[in-house]
Every structure is written in C-alpha cells, then in structure tokens.
Scaffold this active site. Structure first.
Site, PDB file in Angstrom:
ATOM      1  N   ASP A 249      -5.168   3.720   0.090  1.00 30.70           N
ATOM      2  CA  ASP A 249      -6.305   3.890   0.992  1.00 30.70           C
ATOM      3  C   ASP A 249      -6.723   5.357   1.002  1.00 30.70           C
ATOM      4  O   ASP A 249      -5.976   6.219   1.461  1.00 30.70           O
ATOM      5  CB  ASP A 249      -5.906   3.458   2.406  1.00 30.70           C
ATOM      6  CG  ASP A 249      -7.104   3.348   3.356  1.00 30.70           C
ATOM      7  OD1 ASP A 249      -6.936   2.789   4.450  1.00 30.70           O
ATOM      8  OD2 ASP A 249      -8.195   3.817   2.986  1.00 30.70           O
TER       9      ASP A 249
ATOM     10  N   TRP B   1     -12.458  11.329   9.042  1.00 34.18           N
ATOM     11  CA  TRP B   1     -11.027  11.027   9.249  1.00 34.18           C
ATOM     12  C   TRP B   1     -10.692   9.719   8.565  1.00 34.18           C
ATOM     13  O   TRP B   1     -11.426   8.758   8.645  1.00 34.18           O
ATOM     14  CB  TRP B   1     -10.669  10.935  10.746  1.00 34.18           C
ATOM     15  CG  TRP B   1      -9.228  10.552  10.901  1.00 34.18           C
ATOM     16  CD1 TRP B   1      -8.126  11.366  10.731  1.00 34.18           C
ATOM     17  CD2 TRP B   1      -8.721   9.249  11.169  1.00 34.18           C
ATOM     18  NE1 TRP B   1      -6.980  10.660  10.890  1.00 34.18           N
ATOM     19  CE2 TRP B   1      -7.288   9.367  11.152  1.00 34.18           C
ATOM     20  CE3 TRP B   1      -9.294   8.015  11.407  1.00 34.18           C
ATOM     21  CZ2 TRP B   1      -6.450   8.252  11.376  1.00 34.18           C
ATOM     22  CZ3 TRP B   1      -8.477   6.914  11.621  1.00 34.18           C
ATOM     23  CH2 TRP B   1      -7.074   7.054  11.619  1.00 34.18           C
TER      24      TRP B   1
ATOM     25  N   GLU C  55     -13.806  -2.049   6.052  1.00 35.82           N
ATOM     26  CA  GLU C  55     -13.123  -2.302   7.329  1.00 35.82           C
ATOM     27  C   GLU C  55     -13.948  -1.801   8.505  1.00 35.82           C
ATOM     28  O   GLU C  55     -13.821  -2.310   9.607  1.00 35.82           O
ATOM     29  CB  GLU C  55     -11.740  -1.685   7.352  1.00 35.82           C
ATOM     30  CG  GLU C  55     -11.701  -0.190   7.371  1.00 35.82           C
ATOM     31  CD  GLU C  55     -10.283   0.341   7.400  1.00 35.82           C
ATOM     32  OE1 GLU C  55      -9.445  -0.084   6.586  1.00 35.82           O
ATOM     33  OE2 GLU C  55     -10.000   1.165   8.266  1.00 35.82           O
TER      34      GLU C  55
ATOM     35  N   ARG D 157       0.859  -1.182   0.000  1.00 36.84           N
ATOM     36  CA  ARG D 157       0.000   0.000   0.000  1.00 36.84           C
ATOM     37  C   ARG D 157       0.896   1.232   0.000  1.00 36.84           C
ATOM     38  O   ARG D 157       1.885   1.287   0.748  1.00 36.84           O
ATOM     39  CB  ARG D 157      -0.884  -0.026   1.257  1.00 36.84           C
ATOM     40  CG  ARG D 157      -1.916   1.065   1.299  1.00 36.84           C
ATOM     41  CD  ARG D 157      -2.691   1.091   2.610  1.00 36.84           C
ATOM     42  NE  ARG D 157      -2.057   1.963   3.584  1.00 36.84           N
ATOM     43  CZ  ARG D 157      -2.698   2.394   4.685  1.00 36.84           C
ATOM     44  NH1 ARG D 157      -3.934   1.980   4.961  1.00 36.84           N
ATOM     45  NH2 ARG D 157      -2.083   3.212   5.535  1.00 36.84           N
TER      46      ARG D 157
ATOM     47  N   ARG E  95     -13.681  -5.698   2.799  1.00 33.10           N
ATOM     48  CA  ARG E  95     -12.627  -5.613   3.808  1.00 33.10           C
ATOM     49  C   ARG E  95     -13.090  -5.883   5.229  1.00 33.10           C
ATOM     50  O   ARG E  95     -12.335  -5.694   6.177  1.00 33.10           O
ATOM     51  CB  ARG E  95     -11.964  -4.236   3.744  1.00 33.10           C
ATOM     52  CG  ARG E  95     -11.109  -4.101   2.518  1.00 33.10           C
ATOM     53  CD  ARG E  95     -10.176  -2.946   2.435  1.00 33.10           C
ATOM     54  NE  ARG E  95      -9.573  -2.413   3.602  1.00 33.10           N
ATOM     55  CZ  ARG E  95      -8.503  -2.912   4.217  1.00 33.10           C
ATOM     56  NH1 ARG E  95      -7.973  -4.038   3.784  1.00 33.10           N
ATOM     57  NH2 ARG E  95      -7.992  -2.303   5.266  1.00 33.10           N
TER      58      ARG E  95
ATOM     59  N   GLU F 142      -4.440  -7.681   4.556  1.00 32.69           N
ATOM     60  CA  GLU F 142      -3.606  -6.590   5.043  1.00 32.69           C
ATOM     61  C   GLU F 142      -2.750  -7.104   6.184  1.00 32.69           C
ATOM     62  O   GLU F 142      -3.209  -7.856   7.046  1.00 32.69           O
ATOM     63  CB  GLU F 142      -4.472  -5.429   5.533  1.00 32.69           C
ATOM     64  CG  GLU F 142      -3.689  -4.255   6.067  1.00 32.69           C
ATOM     65  CD  GLU F 142      -4.568  -3.085   6.441  1.00 32.69           C
ATOM     66  OE1 GLU F 142      -5.798  -3.219   6.382  1.00 32.69           O
ATOM     67  OE2 GLU F 142      -4.019  -2.031   6.801  1.00 32.69           O
TER      68      GLU F 142
ATOM     69  N   HIS G 240      -9.328   6.402   2.557  1.00 30.41           N
ATOM     70  CA  HIS G 240      -9.754   6.545   3.963  1.00 30.41           C
ATOM     71  C   HIS G 240     -10.970   7.452   4.117  1.00 30.41           C
ATOM     72  O   HIS G 240     -10.985   8.362   4.952  1.00 30.41           O
ATOM     73  CB  HIS G 240      -8.596   7.052   4.815  1.00 30.41           C
ATOM     74  CG  HIS G 240      -8.591   6.443   6.184  1.00 30.41           C
ATOM     75  ND1 HIS G 240      -9.182   7.039   7.264  1.00 30.41           N
ATOM     76  CD2 HIS G 240      -8.077   5.290   6.636  1.00 30.41           C
ATOM     77  CE1 HIS G 240      -9.025   6.282   8.348  1.00 30.41           C
ATOM     78  NE2 HIS G 240      -8.354   5.209   7.990  1.00 30.41           N
TER      79      HIS G 240
ATOM     80  N   GLU H  38      -9.098   2.109  -1.751  1.00 32.49           N
ATOM     81  CA  GLU H  38      -9.876   1.644  -0.588  1.00 32.49           C
ATOM     82  C   GLU H  38     -10.644   2.796   0.054  1.00 32.49           C
ATOM     83  O   GLU H  38     -10.143   3.915   0.130  1.00 32.49           O
ATOM     84  CB  GLU H  38      -8.902   1.064   0.410  1.00 32.49           C
ATOM     85  CG  GLU H  38      -9.484   0.699   1.732  1.00 32.49           C
ATOM     86  CD  GLU H  38      -8.398   0.340   2.735  1.00 32.49           C
ATOM     87  OE1 GLU H  38      -7.254   0.073   2.341  1.00 32.49           O
ATOM     88  OE2 GLU H  38      -8.697   0.381   3.932  1.00 32.49           O
TER      89      GLU H  38
ATOM     90  N   TYR I  79      -3.401  11.263   6.132  1.00 30.07           N
ATOM     91  CA  TYR I  79      -3.701   9.898   6.579  1.00 30.07           C
ATOM     92  C   TYR I  79      -2.627   8.938   6.086  1.00 30.07           C
ATOM     93  O   TYR I  79      -2.191   9.006   4.932  1.00 30.07           O
ATOM     94  CB  TYR I  79      -5.083   9.414   6.062  1.00 30.07           C
ATOM     95  CG  TYR I  79      -5.115   7.932   6.289  1.00 30.07           C
ATOM     96  CD1 TYR I  79      -4.836   7.033   5.269  1.00 30.07           C
ATOM     97  CD2 TYR I  79      -5.226   7.443   7.591  1.00 30.07           C
ATOM     98  CE1 TYR I  79      -4.726   5.684   5.522  1.00 30.07           C
ATOM     99  CE2 TYR I  79      -5.115   6.099   7.851  1.00 30.07           C
ATOM    100  CZ  TYR I  79      -4.843   5.222   6.822  1.00 30.07           C
ATOM    101  OH  TYR I  79      -4.725   3.895   7.090  1.00 30.07           O
TER     102      TYR I  79
HETATM  103  C1  CS2 Z   1      -6.601   1.777   7.835  1.00 27.59           C
HETATM  104  C2  CS2 Z   1      -6.539   1.526   9.308  1.00 27.59           C
HETATM  105  O1  CS2 Z   1      -5.315  -0.178   7.635  1.00 27.59           O
HETATM  106  C3  CS2 Z   1      -6.170   0.531   7.093  1.00 27.59           C
HETATM  107  O2  CS2 Z   1      -6.682   0.305   5.985  1.00 27.59           O
HETATM  108  O3  CS2 Z   1      -7.841   2.203   7.369  1.00 27.59           O
HETATM  109  O4  CS2 Z   1      -5.230   1.729   9.714  1.00 27.59           O
HETATM  110  C4  CS2 Z   1      -7.458   2.382  10.156  1.00 27.59           C
HETATM  111  O5  CS2 Z   1      -7.100   3.742  10.023  1.00 27.59           O
HETATM  112  C5  CS2 Z   1      -7.301   1.947  11.594  1.00 27.59           C
HETATM  113  O6  CS2 Z   1      -7.556   0.569  11.674  1.00 27.59           O
HETATM  114  C6  CS2 Z   1      -8.255   2.695  12.503  1.00 27.59           C
HETATM  115  O7  CS2 Z   1      -8.131   2.192  13.808  1.00 27.59           O
HETATM  116 MG    MG Z   2      -8.306   1.455   5.512  1.00 23.76          MG
END
Ligand code: CS2
Ligand code: MG
Length: 403
Positions: free
Chosen positions: A211, A403, A263, A148, A284, A340, A213, A237, A160
């Site tokens: 990502d 965020w 996620e 990534r 995810r 991941e 995010h 992502e 991020y």
């Molecule tokens: C992120 C995470 O790994 C990822 O794809 O989105 O690091 C996420 O920010 C954290 O799990 C939040 O606790």
């Molecule tokens: Mg993520």
C-alpha cells in the site's frame, strides 16, 4: 409489509470508534449497518440522526432500491463520504432485514455463491525488512495465501502501515492529528529491497501486496511499479492520489505491476473513468463508504465489463458489520479479487458477534439469515466515544503532503 418503525445510531469505542445504525420493523425484525468513517464518526451520526432517520419511519423495509434512490436523489447535495456512508448503513441494515425475513443469508439473495470462500490478505509490518518478513511468514503459516508488506524506512521515524501493535493496526491514534514526516526519496528504494527479500524468503506461492497510501507523484509511482515488476506484486495500492484519474494513464504507460485504488471512493462516479479506461486492475471501494451493498454491486458490475476485479478495503476502522456485508458481496459477484482482512480485537468482536469465519486463507460469511452479524448493545454501552483523528503527513521541509 414490514414497516420501518424506529432506527437509531449506536456509537461505541472498543479500542476504536464505530458507528452502527440499527433499524427496527413492524415484524419485530431488526437490521444493522456500519456507519463508521474513521476520524469523522460524529458527522455520519448526525447525518443519520438529523437528516435520514426521520425520513425512514413508516417506509416499507423491503423497498431497498427505492429508499436508496430516495436518500441519494433526495439529498440534493449528492455524494461525498458522509452522505454515502449514511446511505450505506441504511442499505446494509435493509438487506439484513430482507435476509432475515426470507430466512436466507444475503449472498443467496444476491444470486448465490460464485466460489467456495473469499480469499483474504493480512497485514505484515515491521520496523525492518527482516521483521516484516518474519511477520509475513507467520501469516503464511496461519494459512493466508496473500499478505500485505509494509516496512520502516531508514532515516524516518515511523511510516505508513508500520504500527506499534504488530497485529492490530489502528492509525487514528490521537485526540488531535498526529504530525508525521514523509520522504518519497527515502521510501522509493526500500520497497523493491523488501520485495526482493520477501520473494527470497517466502517464495512465489504467496500473493504479496503493498500500500503506497497516496504518497507518490505519478512518475514516482511509475518508477516503483517498474522496480517491483521482477517480484510480481499482486498489486500496489493507492500509488498516487486518485482525484486525478488521468494520472493512472501515466503509471500504466510505464509498468505492468497491477494497480489497486478506491478505498476512499464513495460512488461509481469516482472510479468510472479508471475502470472504463482500464487504468486499474482492482477497485477497493467498500460497502460502508460507497453506498452499501446496492451501490457496491453496481461498481462491481461496471468493473466486470472491463476485466477489473474487486479488492475491497477491510481495515480495522470498518466494523465487523461492514466485513460481514462485504463478504456477502465478495461471495456473490463474478469478478471478486481479494478481500482485505485486518483482524478486529477481541473486545470489538465481543461487541459485534458474527457468523463469518476464517479457514485456509479464506473467509466465509456463514449461512445465518441476513448478514450474520449483530451489535450487543449492552457490551457497546461499556465503551463510550473517544475522539480520535487520523494523522497528517508533511515532507521533511514542512510541506503538507498526503497521509
Ligand atoms: C489502509 C487503511 O487498509 C488500508 O489499505 O489504507 O488502513 C487506511 O489507512 C485506514 O482505513 C484509514 O482509516
Ligand atoms: Mg489502503
């Protein structure tokens, strides 16, 4: 029949907080489950201690599905990250116990291996594009086949995925939420530049992921997907917040760049429309936040009907117990995509001894009976809980953002 005789939650903070559920049975066999919800750890601990564990005592530990249904339907107030993480922890621990009693690794109970190992991706990040590509090259040299890429955005302090410690990325970084600033306008031109440079430097025989995010509006995400097409990302992502699953229809209309989301999902209902309408390419959802092995297999089975593959979340805020459980699912399902793998620190690995191992870009859960992971309670006791929040994001004019 192995009766559940006791259960407890163990909170430990070897560099970051983890919550682990440990279940004991009348056969003397124990099982563990990850109950970590980053920034809300104590909510899950209370849900388990106060509302779940009292209902477990005396139950048949073999009846995993019945206990899952009891905790899901019996809650009345269904779903949500706290509830589903709590159910997940019980589910993981019961699969661990069942494997130990059968003398088999859990993946064998799930139908056996569908592949030799589980392809993983690491996190390369840097303040500049060059730094990021250097880090990505290190992952390539270490045998990773997928990386990534996250890089700094000129004119913005911090962004991020770009961490101080280049190897261990932990976003829950303060006793109260850190305020970060975000600008989609500044961000959008940087990622295509990053991917162009990465393909130039690293070639095409490596999967490159990114990502977003949750930061973009749908049309901005469509623009990014389109701009990245020449560089063939493995996925982008969380391109846009996924409460509005229809938003992915708009992105889909404009780009063939593969999309990954989920996620922060906690049940099959969060992703049903996305999967059935083939609006995404990778799901995810994780074993810890989406109801455990039992429910994640349901999500994977639905996804398989529509050509959607798994790409489970595996950040540092998911403990080695979660990683071990995820690998058993990853190994056993037909539509595995990628896992991941953000490495844990040595002190975390010491608290959670585990059988899984990395080789040639893949992880394998190992063949220890059960999940192949445990918690060293004496080591865990050395690291008391320390409150930590995830950051928040605002736009440059102060507007709250995702965020
Ligand atoms: C992120 C995470 O790994 C990822 O794809 O989105 O690091 C996420 O920010 C954290 O799990 C939040 O606790
Ligand atoms: Mg993520």
């Amino acid at each position: 029949m192995p009766k559940i005789t006791a259960a407890k939650t163990i909170v430990t903070c070897p560099g970051r907080n983890f919550v682990t559920l440990k279940i004991e049975t009348s056969d003397g066999v124990t099982g563990v489950g990850d109950a970590t919800l980053n920034g809300r750890e104590l909510s899950v601990k209370s849900y388990l201690d106060d509302h779940v564990i009292p209902c477990l005592i005396g139950r048949d530990a073999h009846r995993i599905e019945d206990i899952w249904q009891y905790l899901y339907k019996g809650a009345y107030w269904r779903r949500g990250p706290v509830t589903m993480t709590s159910i997940a922890a019980v589910d993981m621990a019961l699969w661990d116990i069942k494997g130990k009693l059968a003398g088999l690794p859990v993946y064998q109970l799930l139908g056996g291996a569908n592949r030799s190992g589980v392809m993983v991706y690491g996190h390369a990040n840097g303040e500049t594009i060059d730094d990021t590509i250097t880090r990505a090259g290190e992952y390539l040299a270490a045998g990773y086949r997928a990386v990534r890429l996250q890089t700094g955005v000129p004119g913005m302090t911090g962004t991020y995925g770009v961490s101080k410690d280049k190897f261990f990325y932990e976003p829950a970084d303060a006793d109260l939420p850190t305020e970060t600033v975000w600008s989609s306008e500044r961000y959008l031109p940087v990622v295509p530049e990053l991917f162009a440079a990465a393909r130039e430097a690293l070639g095409w025989d490596i999967h490159l992921l990114h990502d977003v995010h949750h930061r973009l509006k749908p049309i901005e995400a469509a623009r990014l997907g389109k701009d990245l097409e020449p560089y063939r990302p493995f996925w982008i992502e969380d391109p846009t917040p996924a409460e509005n699953q229809d938003a992915f229809r708009l992105i889909r209309q404009h780009t063939t760049t593969p999309l990954a989301v989920g996620e922060i999902f906690n049940s099959i209902w969060d992703c049903k429309a996305l999967i059935e309408n083939q609006l995404i390419d990778y799901i995810r959802a994780t074993v810890t936040h989406a109801g455990g092995i039992t429910h994640l297999r349901r999500i994977a089975a639905l996804a398989d009907l529509y050509g959607v593959r798994t790409g489970c979340h595996g950040a540092t805020d998911l403990s080695p117990v979660s990683m071990a459980a995820a690998l058993h699912v990853d190994l056993s399902i037909p539509n595995f995509g990628v896992q991941e793998y953000m490495r844990h620190t040595a002190e975390t690995d010491a608290v959670f001894p585990h059988a899984y191992a990395f080789a040639d870009g893949q992880l394998h859960p190992g063949d220890a009976p059960g999940l192949g992971v445990d918690i060293d309670e004496a080591a865990a006791a050395k690291f008391p809980y320390r409150r930590a929040f995830l950051p928040v994001a605002r736009l440059q004019d102060g507007t709250m953002h995702d965020w």
